[in-house]
Design a protein around this motif. Structure first.
Motif, PDB file in Angstrom:
ATOM      1  N   LYS A  54       0.825  -1.216   0.000  1.00 49.54           N
ATOM      2  CA  LYS A  54       0.000   0.000   0.000  1.00 49.54           C
ATOM      3  C   LYS A  54       0.857   1.263   0.000  1.00 49.54           C
ATOM      4  O   LYS A  54       0.467   2.287  -0.573  1.00 49.54           O
ATOM      5  CB  LYS A  54      -0.929  -0.004   1.224  1.00 49.54           C
ATOM      6  CG  LYS A  54      -2.069  -1.010   1.119  1.00 49.54           C
ATOM      7  CD  LYS A  54      -2.951  -0.963   2.352  1.00 49.54           C
ATOM      8  CE  LYS A  54      -4.087  -1.973   2.241  1.00 49.54           C
ATOM      9  NZ  LYS A  54      -4.948  -1.981   3.453  1.00 49.54           N
ATOM     10  N   LYS A  55       2.012   1.186   0.654  1.00 49.25           N
ATOM     11  CA  LYS A  55       2.880   2.360   0.755  1.00 49.25           C
ATOM     12  C   LYS A  55       3.744   2.567  -0.483  1.00 49.25           C
ATOM     13  O   LYS A  55       4.354   3.621  -0.639  1.00 49.25           O
ATOM     14  CB  LYS A  55       3.812   2.236   1.974  1.00 49.25           C
ATOM     15  CG  LYS A  55       3.134   2.419   3.320  1.00 49.25           C
ATOM     16  CD  LYS A  55       4.143   2.590   4.434  1.00 49.25           C
ATOM     17  CE  LYS A  55       5.126   1.434   4.494  1.00 49.25           C
ATOM     18  NZ  LYS A  55       6.101   1.587   5.606  1.00 49.25           N
ATOM     19  N   TYR A  56       3.808   1.565  -1.362  1.00 53.23           N
ATOM     20  CA  TYR A  56       4.705   1.681  -2.508  1.00 53.23           C
ATOM     21  C   TYR A  56       4.269   2.851  -3.373  1.00 53.23           C
ATOM     22  O   TYR A  56       3.104   2.935  -3.791  1.00 53.23           O
ATOM     23  CB  TYR A  56       4.716   0.390  -3.340  1.00 53.23           C
ATOM     24  CG  TYR A  56       5.895   0.332  -4.276  1.00 53.23           C
ATOM     25  CD1 TYR A  56       7.113  -0.178  -3.846  1.00 53.23           C
ATOM     26  CD2 TYR A  56       5.813   0.831  -5.569  1.00 53.23           C
ATOM     27  CE1 TYR A  56       8.221  -0.207  -4.696  1.00 53.23           C
ATOM     28  CE2 TYR A  56       6.906   0.810  -6.418  1.00 53.23           C
ATOM     29  CZ  TYR A  56       8.104   0.293  -5.972  1.00 53.23           C
ATOM     30  OH  TYR A  56       9.195   0.279  -6.798  1.00 53.23           O
ATOM     31  N   PRO A  57       5.181   3.795  -3.655  1.00 52.26           N
ATOM     32  CA  PRO A  57       4.789   5.014  -4.382  1.00 52.26           C
ATOM     33  C   PRO A  57       4.372   4.728  -5.824  1.00 52.26           C
ATOM     34  O   PRO A  57       5.075   4.043  -6.559  1.00 52.26           O
ATOM     35  CB  PRO A  57       6.070   5.871  -4.351  1.00 52.26           C
ATOM     36  CG  PRO A  57       7.185   4.919  -4.078  1.00 52.26           C
ATOM     37  CD  PRO A  57       6.605   3.795  -3.284  1.00 52.26           C
ATOM     38  N   GLN A  58       3.198   5.247  -6.190  1.00 51.97           N
ATOM     39  CA  GLN A  58       2.699   5.090  -7.555  1.00 51.97           C
ATOM     40  C   GLN A  58       2.513   6.485  -8.158  1.00 51.97           C
ATOM     41  O   GLN A  58       1.717   7.283  -7.666  1.00 51.97           O
ATOM     42  CB  GLN A  58       1.396   4.294  -7.562  1.00 51.97           C
ATOM     43  CG  GLN A  58       1.578   2.891  -6.997  1.00 51.97           C
ATOM     44  CD  GLN A  58       0.390   1.986  -7.281  1.00 51.97           C
ATOM     45  OE1 GLN A  58      -0.139   1.954  -8.387  1.00 51.97           O
ATOM     46  NE2 GLN A  58      -0.026   1.213  -6.285  1.00 51.97           N
TER      47      GLN A  58
END
Length: 285
Positions: free
Chosen positions: A69-73
């Motif tokens: 969820k925290k992975y930057p997109q």
């Protein structure tokens, strides 16, 4: 640049390119592109006629849902970068396209041993996610070449083994780790470091380099003592160590007196962010 989300459209596009006998290169990414990716694109252009970039944050390779969820997109930013680099095809599927029946029911590819040690031991299932999605991308895009950074060194060896043992007619080309001026390896996860962590993070590579230089100076003697000192330095700087050790650079097996080609592998936590890095060591006879 053509953004393709649909597999049928992608297959038609690839089939059309194949008829022209143009050489295809694939750069698989999870987006949040940085200077390391741009260097990879520049490298790819030297080898191929058409560079295909994929952006897919692959849920199968995350062992922690919070990390996923925290992975930057940053698609809009990534699109602009790829457009400036004159990329012709961006494959940008969603989860339903890649895993139509969900993750639990999907066929997967597992590389024995190499995917279970070191990083694989700390992150169970991670490399299954990597190899499974790469097989899908290789099958869909049918590249002649595929390009990877050397920062994820264990992943690079896993990919090479995958291609060799499954007989993919693909040449894997690697790019040495791209670094900021302070030595920190470019990584999408760097964006999640706070200001004080950004000041500490470069010490990881500094300590790796110091370890490398000491081992060369000692001609491979007292390696364990050197590792222990380096771990102490890392802890003093505020890192929580998962992996900091030296392995055979070809197999990642534990080293013996006979090993001359070695690699330092490091996986550490800085706050809630996991950082990885490495450096090769060549001992002379």
């Amino acid at each position: 640049m053509e953004v393709i989300k649909n597999i049928n459209i992608l297959e038609k596009k690839i089939k059309k390119i194949k008829k022209t006998k143009k050489i295809i290169g694939l750069i698989p990414t999870m987006g949040n592109l940085h200077k390391g990716h741009i260097k990879l694109i520049s490298l790819a252009k030297k080898y191929v006629d058409i560079v295909v970039v994929s952006i897919f944050v692959n849920p199968m390779q995350f062992d922690d849902l919070l990390d996923l969820k925290k992975y930057p997109q940053t698609f809009n930013q990534d699109y602009d970068i790829l457009n400036r680099e004159k990329i012709k095809i961006l494959f940008y599927p969603d989860n339903h396209i890649m895993y139509p029946n969900g993750l639990k029911n999907h066929t997967y590819i597992d590389i024995p041993k190499l995917s279970k040690i070191i990083e694989g031991k700390s992150r169970p299932g991670h490399f299954i996610g990597v190899t499974t999605i790469l097989c899908k991308l290789f099958n869909l895009i049918q590249p002649n070449f595929s390009f990877f950074g050397e920062k994820d060194y264990q992943q690079l060896l896993v990919v090479k083994k995958l291609v060799q043992e499954l007989n993919y007619p693909i040449k894997i080309i690697s790019l040495p780790t791209v670094r900021l001026h302070n030595g920190l390896a470019y990584s999408s996860r760097n964006n999640n470091l706070n200001s004080s962590e950004k000041e500490i993070a470069p010490y990881l590579y500094r300590i790796i380099k110091k370890t490398h230089n000491t081992i060369i100076k000692n001609k491979g003697k007292n390696i364990q003592k050197t590792i222990n000192k380096s771990k102490k330095y890392l802890i003093e700087k505020g890192f929580n160590i998962d992996v900091f050790n030296i392995y055979d650079s070809n197999t990642l097996d534990p080293i013996t007196q006979k090993n001359k080609k070695l690699i330092i592998l490091a996986s550490v936590w800085l706050g809630k962010i996991r950082l990885i890095d490495n450096k090769k060591i060549t001992l002379k006879d």
